[in-house]
Design an enzyme around this catalytic site. Sequence first.
Site, PDB file in Angstrom:
ATOM      1  N   ASP A  45     -30.623  36.643 -18.639  1.00 19.76           N
ATOM      2  CA  ASP A  45     -31.631  36.362 -17.823  1.00 19.76           C
ATOM      3  C   ASP A  45     -32.301  37.169 -16.267  1.00 19.76           C
ATOM      4  OD1 ASP A  45     -31.430  34.248 -15.668  1.00 19.76           O
ATOM      5  OD2 ASP A  45     -30.211  33.354 -15.951  1.00 19.76           O
TER       6      ASP A  45
HETATM    7  C1  NOJ Z   1     -32.818  32.438 -13.760  1.00 21.39           C
HETATM    8  C2  NOJ Z   1     -31.841  31.123 -13.903  1.00 21.39           C
HETATM    9  O1  NOJ Z   1     -30.280  31.580 -14.137  1.00 21.39           O
HETATM   10  C3  NOJ Z   1     -31.612  30.707 -15.581  1.00 21.39           C
HETATM   11  O2  NOJ Z   1     -30.657  29.404 -15.610  1.00 21.39           O
HETATM   12  C4  NOJ Z   1     -33.606  30.672 -15.918  1.00 21.39           C
HETATM   13  O3  NOJ Z   1     -33.052  29.758 -17.321  1.00 21.39           O
HETATM   14  C5  NOJ Z   1     -33.979  31.633 -15.562  1.00 21.39           C
HETATM   15  N1  NOJ Z   1     -33.803  32.079 -13.829  1.00 21.39           N
HETATM   16  C6  NOJ Z   1     -35.360  31.441 -16.267  1.00 21.39           C
HETATM   17  O4  NOJ Z   1     -36.631  30.647 -15.504  1.00 21.39           O
END
Ligand code: NOJ
Length: 748
Positions: free
Chosen positions: A284
């Site tokens: 993430d």
């Molecule tokens: C953080 C989020 O937790 C995740 O779900 C998301 O896909 C990513 N950022 C990318 O934007």
Amino acid sequence: MRVSTINLLLLAAILLAPGCNGRKASSVGSDHSVEARVERLLSRMTLAEKIGQMNQVSAGGDVAGYAEALRNGQIGSILNEVDPVKINEFQRICMEESRLGIPLLVARDVIHGFHTVFPIPLGLAATFDPQLVEEGARVAAVEATSQGVRWTFSPMLDIARDPRWGRIAEGSGEDTWLDSRMAEAMVYGYQGRTADSTSMSACIKHFVGYGAAEGGRDYNSTFISERQLRNIYLPPFEAAVKAGAHTLMTSFNDNDGVPSTGNAFILKDVLRKEWGFDGLVVTDWNSMGEMVSHGFGTDRKDVAAKAVAAGVDMDMMTFGFISHLEELVHSGAVKESAINDAVRNILRIKFLLGLFEHPYVDVEASRAVQYAPGHLDAARRTAEESAILLKNDGLLPLDGNSLRRILVTGPLADAPHDQLGTWAFDGEKSHTVTPLAALRERFGARVDYVPGLTYSRQTRERFDDVVAAARKADVVLAFVGEEAILSGEAHCLSDLNLVGSQSELLEALKATGKPVAAVVMAGRPLTIGRDLDNCDALLYSFHPGTMGGPALANLLLGDAVPSGKTPVTFPATVGQVPMYYNHNMTGRPYRNEKLMQDIELEAGQTSLGNTSYYLDSGASPLFPFGYGLSYTTFEYSDQKLDKDVYSPKDTITVSFTLANTGKYDATEVVQVYVRDLVGSVTRPVKELKGFDRITLAAGARRTVQMSIPVRELAFWGLDGRKKVEPGDFQLWVAPDSASGTPLSFKVR
Ligand code: NOJ
């Protein structure tokens, strides 16, 4: 030893068989030709080029700024760029100006639609309609891929039992079975049943346990035992892997002290070895870097080594791989073979998507695809199926012809941005049809619009203007709830009542004596017990998306009949949380104890109750999982099992008669729950094991059969193995998780 020609031929046949190039069948669907291309390309890459593939950056808008890095092969994937002209240019630099011509994987959070926005995922789950959800994901893929986005960070498969957690909006709720069916539907929808230029790689996230954040506070630690992980949290991911999901994202949380991005047990032992996943694992956003904040590593270099060792292939926005991996390989701290494996996983997906052959999109053609009439129609149908009727004293459906004046009120009646919900980056206000717009379209000047509150958090002492308008109206339609910004990532709440003066607004409207239909639009289940008393009917719509207005108008007026069911328990008060239907059986189950206020204390009394409940709010939620009314009524009868005793290899067939006993043609979501009475470990009081949507004309009845393979009753027991434990079981066919009479059977 001489090898015979026959043996050589046999070996060749095995190696050339589809999906069998000397390794296990590919979970993502690659075959020997893809594998051969991966190996050929890998053999030509320098270490720096390999590490470049493992680097994902947020490159939104900045082609010039990233051109040099792209030319040098230092970026394998970008996110947050959706302009097809810019994406073509990014790809051109990679294809024509970099040494090896490797295309980029362009990613985006296409979570519940791209331009055409569908209901938030929690609303999608409320449809209990995987086929429709697949159709919606397909629409999203067609729109997004036409602009060059070939990878979405969806579906989110985090089981959530705590509505304080803002991200409950992004998943399918509390149930493992429902979540698994939604997972498969979205993977099939995004990637397509057959691969073509509209295939968009799914990314199942967040692996794993993220939804169990302590206290419902985002990013918080989780403490999930291995048994709980395997029985509750992992199955949706396994279902998605089996459906062919191309990619997976690690989660932010540490579980029992181990951050997911550095957790080799879940990423290697479970995902790769047990499930045979050969897709791409991405972190993430900066979750690798955050392992330093967790205190799981000393610095970016240290956590980069730990992430590779755990099985991560691509770094999203920590810049830890690109900055340190080369040095780590040279020092021997990271093996080049681990880098090779990661790059194989990345290239495999690029080849599968056909990006090497077709890196560019047709910019003109992409325009015509957005908001296509069929897409808007699918979004409307989904919003209709996802709304849940929670109360109806006979007010709904409204008879449009008899209404002379309609008061439309509330902060969500005309809030185009907010009805799109969280993670709707690409949905546009100008294309969104609000309830006010849809009702005006039908009733013109017969609609009075007095919002009462311009936004949900606003507080107001008096509502004279709205009350005066209500007095003149035949019916009041009040659209309340929470704006998109109150749910989603990092947007957690410790109070689940309607915010601001919305409850007071409903109270004032009800006091006029006029019929009031409330529509709640929200990103989570809210504690609306008080509000139910202040309306004659209540329709709950998780943020419904672009076509929410027409869908809700159709439901209010009876052109569509509600069929949505709660995908998550609605607690009566926030203090009951976590409250979910499939909890384990306690030693002192709740037995209708009196509530505190109803108990007359006797002299010397030392206890007010000895079972598992709250003195002030009992043990029942406001609405149980799987609940939802219709404009018609359904009756279940003649429930029968085909046998009394099953073997673990059998399939249980349960049959019953479903009758539509009301006046409207309608659809019922029938649900099958099972309880395993005695296990090697304590078992849930019931678990969903099947559901179906049955449509019946008014007055019609039908015999329905549903099948549950006995193997679906398997769980991870005391010996740490997954199996069906023989013994006594109960099975319910019911309209929700709190009703029905159980049938009994045995497994031997
Ligand atoms: C953080 C989020 O937790 C995740 O779900 C998301 O896909 C990513 N950022 C990318 O934007």
